[in-house]
Design an enzyme around this catalytic site. Sequence first.
Site, PDB file in Angstrom:
ATOM      1  N   ASP A 101       0.849  -1.192   0.000  1.00  0.00           N
ATOM      2  CA  ASP A 101       0.000   0.000   0.000  1.00  0.00           C
ATOM      3  C   ASP A 101       0.883   1.240   0.000  1.00  0.00           C
ATOM      4  O   ASP A 101       1.884   1.280   0.712  1.00  0.00           O
ATOM      5  CB  ASP A 101      -0.884  -0.038   1.267  1.00  0.00           C
ATOM      6  CG  ASP A 101      -1.746   1.209   1.409  1.00  0.00           C
ATOM      7  OD1 ASP A 101      -2.086   1.826   0.373  1.00  0.00           O
ATOM      8  OD2 ASP A 101      -2.082   1.550   2.560  1.00  0.00           O
TER       9      ASP A 101
ATOM     10  N   ASN B 161      -0.833   4.630  -0.477  1.00  0.00           N
ATOM     11  CA  ASN B 161      -1.593   5.855  -0.179  1.00  0.00           C
ATOM     12  C   ASN B 161      -2.347   5.764   1.141  1.00  0.00           C
ATOM     13  O   ASN B 161      -3.264   6.537   1.402  1.00  0.00           O
ATOM     14  CB  ASN B 161      -2.536   6.191  -1.332  1.00  0.00           C
ATOM     15  CG  ASN B 161      -3.584   5.107  -1.533  1.00  0.00           C
ATOM     16  OD1 ASN B 161      -3.421   4.000  -0.998  1.00  0.00           O
ATOM     17  ND2 ASN B 161      -4.633   5.410  -2.261  1.00  0.00           N
TER      18      ASN B 161
ATOM     19  N   ASP C 217      -4.493   3.558   2.551  1.00  0.00           N
ATOM     20  CA  ASP C 217      -5.892   3.128   2.726  1.00  0.00           C
ATOM     21  C   ASP C 217      -5.963   1.658   3.129  1.00  0.00           C
ATOM     22  O   ASP C 217      -7.037   1.068   3.172  1.00  0.00           O
ATOM     23  CB  ASP C 217      -6.717   3.395   1.459  1.00  0.00           C
ATOM     24  CG  ASP C 217      -6.201   2.618   0.252  1.00  0.00           C
ATOM     25  OD1 ASP C 217      -5.173   1.905   0.386  1.00  0.00           O
ATOM     26  OD2 ASP C 217      -6.811   2.715  -0.821  1.00  0.00           O
TER      27      ASP C 217
ATOM     28  N   ASP D 140      -1.618  -1.339  -3.895  1.00  0.00           N
ATOM     29  CA  ASP D 140      -1.964  -0.593  -5.105  1.00  0.00           C
ATOM     30  C   ASP D 140      -0.838  -0.674  -6.143  1.00  0.00           C
ATOM     31  O   ASP D 140       0.243  -1.206  -5.865  1.00  0.00           O
ATOM     32  CB  ASP D 140      -2.297   0.864  -4.760  1.00  0.00           C
ATOM     33  CG  ASP D 140      -1.323   1.458  -3.746  1.00  0.00           C
ATOM     34  OD1 ASP D 140      -0.098   1.383  -4.002  1.00  0.00           O
ATOM     35  OD2 ASP D 140      -1.773   1.969  -2.704  1.00  0.00           O
TER      36      ASP D 140
ATOM     37  N   ASP E  87      -4.269 -10.701 -15.881  1.00  0.00           N
ATOM     38  CA  ASP E  87      -5.265 -11.714 -15.514  1.00  0.00           C
ATOM     39  C   ASP E  87      -6.584 -11.396 -16.222  1.00  0.00           C
ATOM     40  O   ASP E  87      -7.167 -10.337 -16.018  1.00  0.00           O
ATOM     41  CB  ASP E  87      -5.464 -11.682 -13.990  1.00  0.00           C
ATOM     42  CG  ASP E  87      -5.972 -13.003 -13.434  1.00  0.00           C
ATOM     43  OD1 ASP E  87      -6.790 -13.659 -14.104  1.00  0.00           O
ATOM     44  OD2 ASP E  87      -5.557 -13.356 -12.314  1.00  0.00           O
TER      45      ASP E  87
ATOM     46  N   ASP F 220      -8.441 -16.822 -16.367  1.00  0.00           N
ATOM     47  CA  ASP F 220      -9.200 -17.333 -15.232  1.00  0.00           C
ATOM     48  C   ASP F 220     -10.185 -18.431 -15.669  1.00  0.00           C
ATOM     49  O   ASP F 220     -10.879 -18.268 -16.683  1.00  0.00           O
ATOM     50  CB  ASP F 220      -9.980 -16.147 -14.637  1.00  0.00           C
ATOM     51  CG  ASP F 220     -10.581 -16.464 -13.296  1.00  0.00           C
ATOM     52  OD1 ASP F 220      -9.830 -16.786 -12.368  1.00  0.00           O
ATOM     53  OD2 ASP F 220     -11.830 -16.391 -13.163  1.00  0.00           O
TER      54      ASP F 220
ATOM     55  N   GLU G 175      -6.093 -21.237 -16.537  1.00  0.00           N
ATOM     56  CA  GLU G 175      -6.455 -21.975 -15.326  1.00  0.00           C
ATOM     57  C   GLU G 175      -7.482 -23.032 -15.717  1.00  0.00           C
ATOM     58  O   GLU G 175      -8.551 -22.709 -16.214  1.00  0.00           O
ATOM     59  CB  GLU G 175      -7.054 -21.024 -14.284  1.00  0.00           C
ATOM     60  CG  GLU G 175      -7.375 -21.734 -12.975  1.00  0.00           C
ATOM     61  CD  GLU G 175      -8.255 -20.905 -12.042  1.00  0.00           C
ATOM     62  OE1 GLU G 175      -8.221 -21.153 -10.840  1.00  0.00           O
ATOM     63  OE2 GLU G 175      -9.005 -20.029 -12.525  1.00  0.00           O
TER      64      GLU G 175
ATOM     65  N   HIS H 157      -3.241 -17.449  -5.149  1.00  0.00           N
ATOM     66  CA  HIS H 157      -4.117 -16.675  -4.253  1.00  0.00           C
ATOM     67  C   HIS H 157      -5.338 -17.468  -3.804  1.00  0.00           C
ATOM     68  O   HIS H 157      -6.136 -16.963  -3.014  1.00  0.00           O
ATOM     69  CB  HIS H 157      -4.555 -15.399  -4.968  1.00  0.00           C
ATOM     70  CG  HIS H 157      -5.396 -15.707  -6.183  1.00  0.00           C
ATOM     71  ND1 HIS H 157      -4.873 -16.305  -7.313  1.00  0.00           N
ATOM     72  CD2 HIS H 157      -6.708 -15.553  -6.430  1.00  0.00           C
ATOM     73  CE1 HIS H 157      -5.835 -16.485  -8.190  1.00  0.00           C
ATOM     74  NE2 HIS H 157      -6.965 -16.039  -7.681  1.00  0.00           N
ATOM     75  N   ASP H 158      -5.535 -18.662  -4.338  1.00  0.00           N
ATOM     76  CA  ASP H 158      -6.675 -19.495  -3.938  1.00  0.00           C
ATOM     77  C   ASP H 158      -6.246 -20.643  -3.028  1.00  0.00           C
ATOM     78  O   ASP H 158      -7.103 -21.393  -2.558  1.00  0.00           O
ATOM     79  CB  ASP H 158      -7.334 -20.120  -5.179  1.00  0.00           C
ATOM     80  CG  ASP H 158      -7.959 -19.082  -6.098  1.00  0.00           C
ATOM     81  OD1 ASP H 158      -8.455 -18.057  -5.591  1.00  0.00           O
ATOM     82  OD2 ASP H 158      -7.957 -19.304  -7.323  1.00  0.00           O
TER      83      ASP H 158
HETATM   84  C1  GLC Z   1     -10.470 -18.500 -10.285  1.00  0.00           C
HETATM   85  C2  GLC Z   1      -9.718 -17.501  -9.467  1.00  0.00           C
HETATM   86  C3  GLC Z   1     -10.452 -17.292  -8.183  1.00  0.00           C
HETATM   87  C4  GLC Z   1     -11.823 -16.771  -8.518  1.00  0.00           C
HETATM   88  C5  GLC Z   1     -12.557 -17.691  -9.501  1.00  0.00           C
HETATM   89  C6  GLC Z   1     -13.746 -16.998 -10.087  1.00  0.00           C
HETATM   90  O1  GLC Z   1     -10.509 -19.755  -9.708  1.00  0.00           O
HETATM   91  O2  GLC Z   1      -8.401 -17.902  -9.280  1.00  0.00           O
HETATM   92  O3  GLC Z   1      -9.785 -16.434  -7.306  1.00  0.00           O
HETATM   93  O4  GLC Z   1     -12.575 -16.658  -7.348  1.00  0.00           O
HETATM   94  O5  GLC Z   1     -11.740 -18.045 -10.567  1.00  0.00           O
HETATM   95  O6  GLC Z   1     -13.345 -15.953 -10.924  1.00  0.00           O
HETATM   96 CA    CA Z   2      -3.619   1.769  -1.352  1.00  0.00          CA
END
Ligand code: GLC
Ligand code: CA
Length: 546
Positions: free
Chosen positions: A28, A30, A32, A36, A105, A206, A248, A321-322
């Site tokens: 971050d 700024n 918040d 970013d 992405d 995705d 993915e 991230h999942d």
């Molecule tokens: C993919 C992404 C996930 C998202 C899902 C729906 O699995 O990695 O984070 O929630 O698609 O877009």
């Molecule tokens: Ca920020």
Amino acid sequence: MATTLDKTKRHWWQSAVFYQIYPKSFQDTNGDGVGDLPGIISRLDYLADLGIDGIWLSPVCQSPQVDNGYDISDYRAIDPMFGTMEDMETLIREADKRGISIIFDLVLNHSSDQHRWFLEAKKSKDNPYHDYYIWRDGDGTNPPNDMRATFGGPAWTYVPELRQWYFHQFAPQQPDLNWENPAVREELYAMIRYWVDKGIGGFRLDVIDQIGKDPDRKITGNGPRVHEFFQELSREAFIKEGLVSVGEAWGADVERAKRYSAHDGSELSMVFQFEHICLDQTTWEKWDMAPLHLPDLKACMCRWQQGLHGVGWNSLFMNNHDLPRIVSRWGNDTTYRVESAKMLATMLHGMEGTPYIFQGEEIGMTNIRLPLEQYVDVEIHNVYKERTEKGYDPEAVMESIWARGRDNARTPMQWDDSELAGFTTVEPWLPIHDNHTEINVEAALTDPDSIYHYYKKLIQLRKTYSVFRDGAFTLLDPADDKVFAYTRDNEYGHLLVVCNFTDEWLEYELPEEYAQAEVLLTNYREGAPGLRPYEAAMFYYEEERV
Ligand code: GLC
Ligand code: CA
């Protein structure tokens, strides 16, 4: 835009290492409490030092953030929370100066319900955008079928004004786009070209194997038209530009992936498959946990390594991230955190494919345990509700959330040991892990034995020895449930990778031909007989020239 990367070779990404940034949690600037784009720019030197070639940037487009940006309401605008289009252009330019490509992405399977297309689509059945989404008639009592959405609840939501249900594989706020409609596809390709023109280096797509869905036949992944759509996508948007594309694909098996990632580039560069990720569960739901049985992992990785060798291309990953943090999942995040994090990295980075590092993995960040109300992820709240309503023990549900919940990966990046970990100056959007006092970038940079420096060496090795890129894979001792060992061989050299997956000191004898081999890398200092807890090493010898 000028590019400093050598992309003249058709598959530049085959010797690349990519790094995933989850923008909300990276840096971050700024005040918040949310990461970013200027924050990412400010950390580019750090990433360049690590040695990566590309950044997979999780979505930064305009979004109501129901699913943290995977619900896009304008594909051509940057969400103000992350910055401006100018910031994005600066990021692309500054990354490029350091030899780093931005992998954008793309969420093409669904949009946000706040996207202009959907707001129009809901107005009437003859609105030009109506057919951008998937609708079935009904009176509101029974959905068209019993399909369930990934984040819980039915996959159909009723719109009384239209007397119709719309289809969504994820949250109701993420209506599925209708890929059967050529206008939708055209619209998406034009949008992709817009980003290509901005100078990005490629795309992460995705849930892309779900675009060929057929809800009437209850088909989600790998639908009947999926190859056709991939080929069109590639023709219209990717191939011309020589971009990297990684899809993915939860439903991919080796046979399908051969086509998805075929060397002729007719579909995608590579896919993220999830067979290895789903081994430690008893059902298709990740919340039904089981211990990992090492021979299963070995067999699975071997199948993918050998299956795609010479015909397709693997992506190599254990985190994103999942997913929960790998050191907490398959390693040991207390006594042997450093050793096991390095061991897991060794196992993966010795293989053929393009490795992906998820932010914080390179310093061995761990899972977190929070009370339910402190989690933000829509999936966590839905599973808690659904399972407790079904009568599951709430304690057990929390255990599974602590082990498998997506927010494990999403806690803020730990830059230093100060109160807010150098991530922000105010309360962050998701709590910072207490262990940032010990696990942080600043400490990792100053310690030559850190996990960070180990990753750096792994990346360098991949760029130095061609065997990492194209050596044939052989699994050793498939049934051994403690040691994961394999070799890679090409015309120049021979690589042996040995990984102890346990906290025990094991007896181990090197295969004879490696007795005199050079140790390229190891996570323990001096050699000792056998394998110490989580010990890992890479051995190498060259082919003799005649
Ligand atoms: C993919 C992404 C996930 C998202 C899902 C729906 O699995 O990695 O984070 O929630 O698609 O877009
Ligand atoms: Ca920020």
